[in-house]
Write a protein that holds these residues in place. Structure first.
Motif, PDB file in Angstrom:
ATOM      1  N   PRO A 156       0.805  -1.227   0.000  1.00 35.01           N
ATOM      2  CA  PRO A 156       0.000   0.000   0.000  1.00 35.01           C
ATOM      3  C   PRO A 156       0.835   1.272   0.000  1.00 35.01           C
ATOM      4  CG  PRO A 156      -0.037  -1.049   2.160  1.00 35.01           C
ATOM      5  CD  PRO A 156       0.637  -2.016   1.233  1.00 35.01           C
ATOM      6  N   ASP A 157       2.007   1.205   0.607  1.00 32.81           N
ATOM      7  CA  ASP A 157       2.879   2.372   0.669  1.00 32.81           C
ATOM      8  C   ASP A 157       4.017   2.207  -0.326  1.00 32.81           C
ATOM      9  OD1 ASP A 157       1.393   3.483   2.781  1.00 32.81           O
ATOM     10  OD2 ASP A 157       2.495   2.263   4.233  1.00 32.81           O
ATOM     11  N   ARG A 158       4.310   3.292  -1.028  1.00 29.26           N
ATOM     12  CA  ARG A 158       5.384   3.258  -2.014  1.00 29.26           C
ATOM     13  C   ARG A 158       6.372   4.378  -1.721  1.00 29.26           C
ATOM     14  NH1 ARG A 158       6.303   5.763  -7.384  1.00 29.26           N
ATOM     15  NH2 ARG A 158       4.639   7.170  -6.759  1.00 29.26           N
ATOM     16  N   PRO A 159       7.631   4.030  -1.455  1.00 26.20           N
ATOM     17  CA  PRO A 159       8.620   5.096  -1.261  1.00 26.20           C
ATOM     18  C   PRO A 159       8.745   5.925  -2.539  1.00 26.20           C
ATOM     19  CG  PRO A 159       9.495   2.947  -0.592  1.00 26.20           C
ATOM     20  CD  PRO A 159       8.221   2.687  -1.328  1.00 26.20           C
ATOM     21  N   PRO A 160       8.960   7.217  -2.424  1.00 20.66           N
ATOM     22  CA  PRO A 160       9.160   8.015  -3.638  1.00 20.66           C
ATOM     23  C   PRO A 160      10.421   7.587  -4.364  1.00 20.66           C
ATOM     24  CG  PRO A 160       9.711   9.295  -1.680  1.00 20.66           C
ATOM     25  CD  PRO A 160       9.086   8.029  -1.198  1.00 20.66           C
ATOM     26  N   HIS A 161      10.409   7.734  -5.665  1.00 15.76           N
ATOM     27  CA  HIS A 161      11.605   7.441  -6.465  1.00 15.76           C
ATOM     28  C   HIS A 161      12.626   8.531  -6.166  1.00 15.76           C
ATOM     29  CE1 HIS A 161      14.233   7.026  -9.953  1.00 15.76           C
ATOM     30  NE2 HIS A 161      13.681   5.849 -10.192  1.00 15.76           N
ATOM     31  N   PRO A 162      13.781   8.206  -5.563  1.00 12.60           N
ATOM     32  CA  PRO A 162      14.707   9.259  -5.107  1.00 12.60           C
ATOM     33  C   PRO A 162      15.168  10.190  -6.214  1.00 12.60           C
ATOM     34  CG  PRO A 162      15.277   7.158  -4.114  1.00 12.60           C
ATOM     35  CD  PRO A 162      14.244   6.867  -5.157  1.00 12.60           C
ATOM     36  N   GLY A 163      15.522   9.639  -7.381  1.00 12.28           N
ATOM     37  CA  GLY A 163      16.007  10.492  -8.461  1.00 12.28           C
ATOM     38  C   GLY A 163      14.932  11.435  -8.974  1.00 12.28           C
ATOM     39  N   VAL A 164      13.736  10.910  -9.182  1.00  8.62           N
ATOM     40  CA  VAL A 164      12.635  11.753  -9.667  1.00  8.62           C
ATOM     41  C   VAL A 164      12.273  12.793  -8.622  1.00  8.62           C
ATOM     42  CG1 VAL A 164      10.233  11.752 -10.427  1.00  8.62           C
ATOM     43  CG2 VAL A 164      11.776   9.938 -11.196  1.00  8.62           C
ATOM     44  N   ARG A 165      12.329  12.407  -7.350  1.00  9.75           N
ATOM     45  CA  ARG A 165      12.026  13.367  -6.282  1.00  9.75           C
ATOM     46  C   ARG A 165      13.006  14.539  -6.309  1.00  9.75           C
ATOM     47  NH1 ARG A 165      12.958  10.877  -0.608  1.00  9.75           N
ATOM     48  NH2 ARG A 165      15.060  10.949  -1.467  1.00  9.75           N
ATOM     49  N   ARG A 166      14.301  14.247  -6.481  1.00 11.09           N
ATOM     50  CA  ARG A 166      15.284  15.334  -6.543  1.00 11.09           C
ATOM     51  C   ARG A 166      15.036  16.211  -7.768  1.00 11.09           C
ATOM     52  NH1 ARG A 166      18.746  11.018  -5.546  1.00 11.09           N
ATOM     53  NH2 ARG A 166      19.804  11.211  -7.575  1.00 11.09           N
ATOM     54  N   LEU A 167      14.688  15.572  -8.888  1.00 10.85           N
ATOM     55  CA  LEU A 167      14.443  16.331 -10.109  1.00 10.85           C
ATOM     56  C   LEU A 167      13.248  17.263  -9.947  1.00 10.85           C
ATOM     57  CD1 LEU A 167      15.053  16.905 -13.078  1.00 10.85           C
ATOM     58  CD2 LEU A 167      13.648  14.909 -13.679  1.00 10.85           C
ATOM     59  N   MET A 168      12.168  16.781  -9.358  1.00  8.28           N
ATOM     60  CA  MET A 168      10.975  17.616  -9.191  1.00  8.28           C
ATOM     61  C   MET A 168      11.244  18.795  -8.258  1.00  8.28           C
ATOM     62  SD  MET A 168       7.913  14.777  -9.093  1.00  8.28           S
ATOM     63  CE  MET A 168       6.663  16.047  -9.018  1.00  8.28           C
ATOM     64  N   ALA A 169      12.038  18.567  -7.205  1.00 12.97           N
ATOM     65  CA  ALA A 169      12.378  19.666  -6.305  1.00 12.97           C
ATOM     66  C   ALA A 169      13.187  20.726  -7.030  1.00 12.97           C
ATOM     67  CB  ALA A 169      13.152  19.132  -5.102  1.00 12.97           C
ATOM     68  N   TRP A 170      14.050  20.298  -7.936  1.00 14.16           N
ATOM     69  CA  TRP A 170      14.862  21.244  -8.717  1.00 14.16           C
ATOM     70  C   TRP A 170      13.997  21.996  -9.724  1.00 14.16           C
ATOM     71  CZ3 TRP A 170      16.698  20.511 -14.033  1.00 14.16           C
ATOM     72  CH2 TRP A 170      17.625  21.496 -14.432  1.00 14.16           C
ATOM     73  N   LEU A 171      13.127  21.288 -10.421  1.00 17.22           N
ATOM     74  CA  LEU A 171      12.288  21.922 -11.437  1.00 17.22           C
ATOM     75  C   LEU A 171      11.359  22.966 -10.830  1.00 17.22           C
ATOM     76  CD1 LEU A 171      11.298  18.755 -13.515  1.00 17.22           C
ATOM     77  CD2 LEU A 171      12.767  20.623 -14.299  1.00 17.22           C
TER      78      LEU A 171
END
Length: 371
Positions: free
Chosen positions: A166-181
């Motif tokens: 039920p719980d999914r850890p965020p994808h670390p690379g995509v998470r960093r990219l979204m924070a940058w964008l």
């Protein structure tokens, strides 16, 4: 860096001694990294090595090991890979074995945040494909290409495991990219790169990159599978003694679209090929490397060699995201470099062609054709 407690006990001497000499203390053979991660490789005698991945000062999120249910699925995959390796025939070639990380301090904290001591992996090699692929040695190149084919087979088997948690850890690379964008991350190096990239990429392509990033991080649907999370040449460790290749696994495991895993490695190989062609960084200054052959080996492993397994839709877009993430990571964890201007142009090209340059056909008739 001091040896973590409890990772390599020495056999006791005295009355209980069996007559064998005590186990030798491990010897540090390599230390490297960035402000994000520091990696220490130690030799424990024979073919035994340990890789310690410890967080650096810019590693703001704690390292984690997979949730127990995900860890059990990873063990199932590794057992299946081991059974295939035991057969080891042309009809059933082996894949890379999953080297599951463990807390460096010896505590069992599966699924929980780890302290700053890092994650330990036990493998039978001291060098990753990232080092071997471009060293200029023919034998090392062949070993690397074989390891990439093994990686493709392992990712194909990994992606047969559905993500039911039920719980999914965020994808670390995509998470960093979204924070940058989004501008959420405003460190000097990344802020400068964001301003430059928005200009060189252009508004419409910047919006496309944002859209692809959001889509990659959407909650997985019924087709979500178990993901390694960051498969790359730096996580892939061949055995020079002929044993199985090891894929360091655990810290970034999540669930989602299989295209993210395959595209992550293909995007890395595309970046290396483009950098070599343009004379950028170490890739442009080292020996000539046949990166298309490396990409072809990965695809051949993933598709079964004859296309019996399909390349996931969206792989080209995922490879483009990986190119963007690495730009962002370099600016944040290493520092500013003028070569980043050229990488912005590579990103613009990939975005303008729906990621197609990242899946440049390695050679006629390869499994990348038509993607």
């Amino acid at each position: 860096m001091a040896e973590p407690a409890g990772t390599d006990p020495v056999a006791p001497a005295g009355p209980a001694d069996t007559g064998r000499p005590p186990r030798a203390e491990p010897v540090t053979v390599r230390e490297y990294g960035t402000r994000y991660l520091r990696i220490t490789v130690r030799h424990h005698g024979g073919a035994g090595f340990s890789w310690l991945r410890a967080p650096g000062p810019a590693h703001t999120a704690p390292q984690r090991l997979p949730q127990p249910e995900a860890a059990a699925a990873l063990r199932r995959v590794d057992e299946a890979l081991g059974a295939a390796a035991a057969r080891d025939t042309a009809e059933a070639p082996r894949g890379a074995r999953l080297a599951l990380g463990e807390p460096a301090d010896g505590a069992a904290r599966a699924g929980a945040a780890l302290p700053g001591s890092g994650v330990l992996y036990r493998v039978s090699g001291a060098f990753s494909v990232a080092r071997l692929l471009s060293c200029g040695d023919d034998a090392a190149f062949r070993l690397s290409v074989d390891a990439l084919a093994d990686l493709g087979r392992t990712l194909r088997r990994l992606h047969q495991e559905p993500w039911h948690l039920p719980d999914r850890p965020p994808h670390p690379g995509v998470r960093r990219l979204m924070a940058w964008l989004s501008g959420e991350e405003d460190a000097p190096g990344t802020a400068r790169l964001r301003t430059l990239a928005r200009t060189r990429v252009g508004p419409s392509r910047w919006a496309r990159l944002t859209e692809w990033s959001r889509a990659a991080e959407e909650p997985p649907g019924s087709g979500a599978v178990l993901l390694h999370g960051a498969p790359s040449t730096g996580w892939l460790v061949p055995s020079p003694a002929g044993g199985p290749t090891a894929l360091l696994t655990g810290e970034e495991v999540t669930g989602g679209d299989p295209a993210l895993d395959l595209g992550w490695t293909l995007g890395e190989l595309h970046e290396l090929r483009a950098a070599a062609a343009l004379g950028l960084g170490s890739a442009g200054k080292g020996p000539r490397v046949d990166y298309p052959a490396a990409a072809h080996a990965l695809l051949r492993g993933y598709t079964g060699g004859d296309g019996t397994a399909a390349v996931p839709p969206g792989t080209a877009r995922a490879a483009t995201l990986r190119l963007a993430v690495h730009m962002r990571d370099f600016a944040s964890f290493v520092g500013w470099h003028e070569d980043l201007r050229h990488y912005c142009d590579l990103l613009a090209e990939a975005l303008g062609e729906d990621g197609a340059p990242c899946l440049h056909r390695p050679n006629p008739g390869s499994s990348a054709e038509g993607l």
